[in-house]
Design a protein around this motif. Sequence first.
Motif, PDB file in Angstrom:
ATOM      1  N   THR A  98      11.306 -31.384 -23.075  1.00  0.00           N
ATOM      2  CA  THR A  98      11.692 -31.583 -21.675  1.00  0.00           C
ATOM      3  C   THR A  98      13.187 -31.821 -21.615  1.00  0.00           C
ATOM      4  O   THR A  98      13.741 -32.571 -22.419  1.00  0.00           O
ATOM      5  N   GLY A 134      16.482 -32.819 -19.065  1.00  0.00           N
ATOM      6  CA  GLY A 134      17.076 -33.222 -17.792  1.00  0.00           C
ATOM      7  C   GLY A 134      18.389 -32.477 -17.647  1.00  0.00           C
ATOM      8  O   GLY A 134      18.415 -31.251 -17.472  1.00  0.00           O
ATOM      9  N   ALA A 135      19.512 -33.217 -17.769  1.00  0.00           N
ATOM     10  CA  ALA A 135      20.818 -32.562 -17.658  1.00  0.00           C
ATOM     11  C   ALA A 135      21.413 -32.242 -19.023  1.00  0.00           C
ATOM     12  O   ALA A 135      22.489 -31.668 -19.108  1.00  0.00           O
ATOM     13  N   GLY A 136      20.736 -32.678 -20.092  1.00  0.00           N
ATOM     14  CA  GLY A 136      21.270 -32.407 -21.436  1.00  0.00           C
ATOM     15  C   GLY A 136      22.543 -33.176 -21.739  1.00  0.00           C
ATOM     16  O   GLY A 136      23.405 -32.694 -22.461  1.00  0.00           O
ATOM     17  N   THR A 137      22.658 -34.391 -21.206  1.00  0.00           N
ATOM     18  CA  THR A 137      23.843 -35.210 -21.518  1.00  0.00           C
ATOM     19  C   THR A 137      23.561 -36.224 -22.625  1.00  0.00           C
ATOM     20  O   THR A 137      24.407 -37.075 -22.915  1.00  0.00           O
ATOM     21  N   GLY A 138      22.380 -36.141 -23.207  1.00  0.00           N
ATOM     22  CA  GLY A 138      21.974 -37.134 -24.210  1.00  0.00           C
ATOM     23  C   GLY A 138      22.906 -37.157 -25.411  1.00  0.00           C
ATOM     24  O   GLY A 138      23.536 -36.155 -25.767  1.00  0.00           O
ATOM     25  N   ALA A 151      27.702 -43.985 -17.663  1.00  0.00           N
ATOM     26  CA  ALA A 151      28.979 -43.291 -17.434  1.00  0.00           C
ATOM     27  C   ALA A 151      28.743 -41.814 -17.134  1.00  0.00           C
ATOM     28  O   ALA A 151      29.586 -41.149 -16.549  1.00  0.00           O
ATOM     29  N   SER A 152      27.583 -41.297 -17.530  1.00  0.00           N
ATOM     30  CA  SER A 152      27.234 -39.897 -17.273  1.00  0.00           C
ATOM     31  C   SER A 152      26.555 -39.714 -15.917  1.00  0.00           C
ATOM     32  O   SER A 152      25.962 -38.661 -15.664  1.00  0.00           O
ATOM     33  N   THR A 191      20.196 -37.050 -15.179  1.00  0.00           N
ATOM     34  CA  THR A 191      19.094 -37.110 -14.214  1.00  0.00           C
ATOM     35  C   THR A 191      18.336 -38.434 -14.332  1.00  0.00           C
ATOM     36  O   THR A 191      18.365 -39.097 -15.372  1.00  0.00           O
ATOM     37  N   ASN A 214      17.413 -40.596 -17.584  1.00  0.00           N
ATOM     38  CA  ASN A 214      17.733 -42.036 -17.601  1.00  0.00           C
ATOM     39  C   ASN A 214      16.481 -42.853 -17.932  1.00  0.00           C
ATOM     40  O   ASN A 214      16.537 -43.804 -18.717  1.00  0.00           O
ATOM     41  N   ALA A 247      13.799 -41.745 -19.542  1.00  0.00           N
ATOM     42  CA  ALA A 247      13.339 -41.443 -20.905  1.00  0.00           C
ATOM     43  C   ALA A 247      14.185 -42.142 -21.963  1.00  0.00           C
ATOM     44  O   ALA A 247      13.742 -42.321 -23.095  1.00  0.00           O
ATOM     45  N   GLY A 281      21.471 -47.500 -19.563  1.00  0.00           N
ATOM     46  CA  GLY A 281      22.197 -48.634 -18.987  1.00  0.00           C
ATOM     47  C   GLY A 281      23.553 -48.159 -18.506  1.00  0.00           C
ATOM     48  O   GLY A 281      23.802 -46.961 -18.412  1.00  0.00           O
ATOM     49  N   GLU A 338      11.445 -41.030 -24.444  1.00  0.00           N
ATOM     50  CA  GLU A 338      12.179 -39.861 -24.966  1.00  0.00           C
ATOM     51  C   GLU A 338      11.391 -38.559 -24.940  1.00  0.00           C
ATOM     52  O   GLU A 338      11.492 -37.739 -25.862  1.00  0.00           O
ATOM     53  N   VAL A 381       7.678 -36.937 -17.030  1.00  0.00           N
ATOM     54  CA  VAL A 381       7.736 -37.745 -15.806  1.00  0.00           C
ATOM     55  C   VAL A 381       8.222 -36.835 -14.678  1.00  0.00           C
ATOM     56  O   VAL A 381       9.337 -36.302 -14.744  1.00  0.00           O
ATOM     57  N   GLU A 384      21.192 -47.951 -25.712  1.00  0.00           N
ATOM     58  CA  GLU A 384      20.911 -47.126 -24.530  1.00  0.00           C
ATOM     59  C   GLU A 384      20.835 -45.629 -24.816  1.00  0.00           C
ATOM     60  O   GLU A 384      20.397 -44.872 -23.964  1.00  0.00           O
TER      61      GLU A 384
HETATM   62  C1  LIG Z   1      30.140 -38.781 -21.133  1.00  0.00           C
HETATM   63  C2  LIG Z   1      28.815 -39.468 -21.355  1.00  0.00           C
HETATM   64  C3  LIG Z   1      28.682 -40.799 -21.007  1.00  0.00           C
HETATM   65  C4  LIG Z   1      27.464 -41.447 -21.193  1.00  0.00           C
HETATM   66  N1  LIG Z   1      27.352 -42.747 -20.810  1.00  0.00           N
HETATM   67  C5  LIG Z   1      26.169 -43.376 -20.911  1.00  0.00           C
HETATM   68  C6  LIG Z   1      26.034 -44.734 -20.481  1.00  0.00           C
HETATM   69  O1  LIG Z   1      26.975 -45.367 -20.007  1.00  0.00           O
HETATM   70  N2  LIG Z   1      24.812 -45.305 -20.594  1.00  0.00           N
HETATM   71  C7  LIG Z   1      23.735 -44.628 -21.106  1.00  0.00           C
HETATM   72  O2  LIG Z   1      22.648 -45.202 -21.155  1.00  0.00           O
HETATM   73  N3  LIG Z   1      23.849 -43.357 -21.532  1.00  0.00           N
HETATM   74  C8  LIG Z   1      25.017 -42.712 -21.451  1.00  0.00           C
HETATM   75  N4  LIG Z   1      25.146 -41.422 -21.888  1.00  0.00           N
HETATM   76  C9  LIG Z   1      23.987 -40.750 -22.499  1.00  0.00           C
HETATM   77  C10 LIG Z   1      23.147 -39.882 -21.512  1.00  0.00           C
HETATM   78  O3  LIG Z   1      23.876 -39.499 -20.407  1.00  0.00           O
HETATM   79  C11 LIG Z   1      21.926 -40.638 -21.072  1.00  0.00           C
HETATM   80  O4  LIG Z   1      21.095 -40.796 -22.186  1.00  0.00           O
HETATM   81  C12 LIG Z   1      21.108 -39.996 -19.948  1.00  0.00           C
HETATM   82  O5  LIG Z   1      20.111 -40.916 -19.585  1.00  0.00           O
HETATM   83  C13 LIG Z   1      20.461 -38.679 -20.326  1.00  0.00           C
HETATM   84  O6  LIG Z   1      20.012 -38.044 -19.138  1.00  0.00           O
HETATM   85  P1  LIG Z   1      19.806 -36.459 -19.091  1.00  0.00           P
HETATM   86  O7  LIG Z   1      19.277 -36.110 -17.755  1.00  0.00           O
HETATM   87  O8  LIG Z   1      21.031 -35.758 -19.499  1.00  0.00           O
HETATM   88  O9  LIG Z   1      18.662 -36.290 -20.200  1.00  0.00           O
HETATM   89  P2  LIG Z   1      18.566 -35.245 -21.389  1.00  0.00           P
HETATM   90  O10 LIG Z   1      19.709 -35.391 -22.322  1.00  0.00           O
HETATM   91  O11 LIG Z   1      18.308 -33.890 -20.849  1.00  0.00           O
HETATM   92  O12 LIG Z   1      17.251 -35.759 -22.115  1.00  0.00           O
HETATM   93  C14 LIG Z   1      17.230 -37.008 -22.729  1.00  0.00           C
HETATM   94  C15 LIG Z   1      15.793 -37.354 -23.128  1.00  0.00           C
HETATM   95  O13 LIG Z   1      15.021 -37.513 -21.956  1.00  0.00           O
HETATM   96  C16 LIG Z   1      13.876 -36.661 -22.007  1.00  0.00           C
HETATM   97  N5  LIG Z   1      13.592 -36.302 -20.622  1.00  0.00           N
HETATM   98  C17 LIG Z   1      14.457 -35.799 -19.697  1.00  0.00           C
HETATM   99  N6  LIG Z   1      13.843 -35.675 -18.523  1.00  0.00           N
HETATM  100  C18 LIG Z   1      12.563 -36.097 -18.699  1.00  0.00           C
HETATM  101  C19 LIG Z   1      11.422 -36.192 -17.857  1.00  0.00           C
HETATM  102  N7  LIG Z   1      11.487 -35.851 -16.569  1.00  0.00           N
HETATM  103  N8  LIG Z   1      10.269 -36.640 -18.389  1.00  0.00           N
HETATM  104  C20 LIG Z   1      10.198 -37.004 -19.684  1.00  0.00           C
HETATM  105  N9  LIG Z   1      11.230 -36.940 -20.529  1.00  0.00           N
HETATM  106  C21 LIG Z   1      12.393 -36.491 -20.038  1.00  0.00           C
HETATM  107  C22 LIG Z   1      14.288 -35.527 -22.915  1.00  0.00           C
HETATM  108  O14 LIG Z   1      13.168 -34.897 -23.482  1.00  0.00           O
HETATM  109  C23 LIG Z   1      15.095 -36.275 -23.940  1.00  0.00           C
HETATM  110  O15 LIG Z   1      14.237 -36.890 -24.857  1.00  0.00           O
HETATM  111  C24 LIG Z   1      26.360 -40.748 -21.740  1.00  0.00           C
HETATM  112  C25 LIG Z   1      26.506 -39.404 -22.079  1.00  0.00           C
HETATM  113  C26 LIG Z   1      27.713 -38.771 -21.901  1.00  0.00           C
HETATM  114  C27 LIG Z   1      27.832 -37.320 -22.273  1.00  0.00           C
END
Ligand SMILES: Cc1cc2nc3c(=O)[nH]c(=O)nc-3n(C[C@H](O)[C@H](O)[C@H](O)COP(=O)(O)OP(=O)(O)OC[C@H]3O[C@@H](n4cnc5c(N)ncnc54)[C@H](O)[C@@H]3O)c2cc1C
Length: 466
Positions: A74, A76-80, A139-140, A145, A149, A151, A155, A205, A211, A424
Motif C-alpha cells: 500500500t 500513500g505519498a511515498g514520503t516514508g 515536516a512532510s 497522507t 501518517n 501507518a 509525529g 506499516e 486503512v 516516528e
Molecule cells: C522531508 C521529510 C520530512 C519528514 N518529516 C517527518 C516528521 O516530522 N515526522 C514523521 O513522523 N515523519 C516524517 N517524515 C516521514 C514520512 O513523511 C512519514 O512517515 C509519513 O507518515 C509517511 O506518509 P506517506 O503518505 O508518504 O506514506 P508512505 O511512505 O506512502 O507509506 C508509509 C507506510 O504506510 C503504509 N500505508 C500508507 N497508506 C496506508 C493505508 N491507507 N493503509 C495502510 N497502510 C498504509 C505503507 O504501506 C507504508 O508501510 C518525513 C519525510 C520526509 C521526506
Amino acid sequence: MTNNPSFSQNHVSWFNELLGHANVSQNSNDLDEVSRDYTEDLSFLPDLLLTPNTTQQISSILKYCNENNIPIYTRGAGTGLSGACLPVRGGIVISMKRFNNILNVDKENFQVTLETGVVNAELKEYLKPYGLTYPPDPASMGSSTIGGNIAHGAGGPKAVKYGTTRDYVLNLEVVLPSGEIIWTGANTLKNSTGFSLTQLMVGSEGLLGIVTKAVLKLVPLKTEELLILAPFSDASKAAKCVNDILLNGFEPAGIELMEVSGVEIAIDFLKLPFPKPEKTEIYLLIILDGNNIEELNAIAESLYPFLDEAGALEVYLPNNSETASIWWKIRRSLGELVKQQSVYKEEDTVVPRAKLPELIKGVKEIGTKYGFRSVCYGHAGDGNLHVNILKDEMSEKQWTQEVPKGIVEIFELCKLLGGTISGEHGIGLVQSPYLNVVFTDTHYELMRGIKRAFDPKGILNPGKWL
Ligand SMILES: Cc1cc2nc3c(=O)[nH]c(=O)nc-3n(C[C@H](O)[C@H](O)[C@H](O)COP(=O)(O)OP(=O)(O)OC[C@H]3O[C@@H](n4cnc5c(N)ncnc54)[C@H](O)[C@@H]3O)c2cc1C
C-alpha cells in the motif's frame, strides 16, 4: 531490481475488468515512480500499479490477491524514510491517491471522517473555516497522507504539546487481506471494549490491513504562533534548557533542535538569512501557540531568563511573519537538504527527553570511533533525534561494514537510556536489521502471531520486518 515480465496477463485482465484500464498500469514510468520513497537510494519495481477509488474495489483486490498469493504494497505519498512502502517482492502497489475525500466534519464532536489518501496539510487547510485543527504535523505534511501518517504513527514538532497521530485516531475502516471490511472501534473519545484494534492499526506499516477511512479527533484552532530562536555553543546546554523550560511549567507547542552544520547546508542552498552568532553549534526553535499574541509575547519574555541561564548565545524573535516562515522553511527542509549532500543513512533515535544530552554526546563519540560525520536535528521536546550519517568520502567497505556497527552502538545506547530505535519513521525495510537490539524472541513471536491472525498468507507488505 527488475519486475517480473511474466506477471500473469490473466491477473492484469482481471484488474482491468475490476478497475478499468485507466486505473491499472504496467507503464514503466509509473512503476518506476512507485519503486522508491524517500529512503536512501532504494528502488524495487512492482509488477503492477493499481489506483482504486472505492473501499469495495480494495476489498475485491485483496480477496483476489489472497486467493492467488500476490504480494500487495500500500502506498500513500511515498514520503516514508524507512522504506516501508517499497515493493521488495514485486507484485502489486495499491496507490491511495484517489482516496482524497474529506467526508464529514462533525463540529459538535470535534471530529472529521475522511478517506486516508487525504494529504495532512490539505486537511488542516480544510478545517480552518470550522475553527478546528488536526494537530499532528510531520515536516512532510505538505505531501504525506493521513493513511501513511497512521501507518507510521507519525509525529511532528508539536508532539510536545499535542501528541502524535496515535492520540487522534478514534476509528478506522480497514480492509483485511480476506477482503472483509471492518470498522475497528467507535467514534468516541473513550472506548473500553476489548483490545484496541484501532491502536493496533496505528504504526502497523501496511502489514495488517489497508486503512481506507478514518475518524480523527480535532482540537480548536489556535490563531497565533510565536517562534523563539536560541543558538547555543553546546548541545548539552541546549538539551538542558529544554528540560528547564518544561520543568518550569511552560507549555510550548514544540521545541525543535538543529545542529549548525545542518542549518548551514540549508542556508547555503536556500539563500535565506538566518542569525548565526559566533560559537553557535546548535539551535533551539521554540514554538508557542495561543489565541492572543500579547500573551505569547509575555510568555516569551518570561522564558528569557531560562534561556539565558542555560547559556543561550542570543535570543531572537522574528520581526515579521516573513522571518518566521523563513525559520520554519529552514527547519522543515533541513532533512531533505542534508541528504542531498552525500549518500546517507538516517536514524530516528528516541530517548526519554531528559536523556537527550547523553544521546547527542554518545552519537558524536560513536561517530569519532567509526569515522563518520553525523548531522543531527529533530524534536528535542520529545527526545526524538534524527541522526543523519553521511558517507562523504568514506570507502564502500567502511560504509557497509563499519558504519552499521556504529549504528548498532547508537541503538544500544538508546536502549540503555530507556529509548528505542524509531520514534516516528517506523521499521520498514532499513531498520529491520537492528530490531533485535530492542526485541526479544518473545516480542517477535507475539507480533508474528498478530500478523498471522490478520494475514495468514502474508500477502500484505511481505519482505519487511515480520
Ligand atoms: C522531508 C521529510 C520530512 C519528514 N518529516 C517527518 C516528521 O516530522 N515526522 C514523521 O513522523 N515523519 C516524517 N517524515 C516521514 C514520512 O513523511 C512519514 O512517515 C509519513 O507518515 C509517511 O506518509 P506517506 O503518505 O508518504 O506514506 P508512505 O511512505 O506512502 O507509506 C508509509 C507506510 O504506510 C503504509 N500505508 C500508507 N497508506 C496506508 C493505508 N491507507 N493503509 C495502510 N497502510 C498504509 C505503507 O504501506 C507504508 O508501510 C518525513 C519525510 C520526509 C521526506
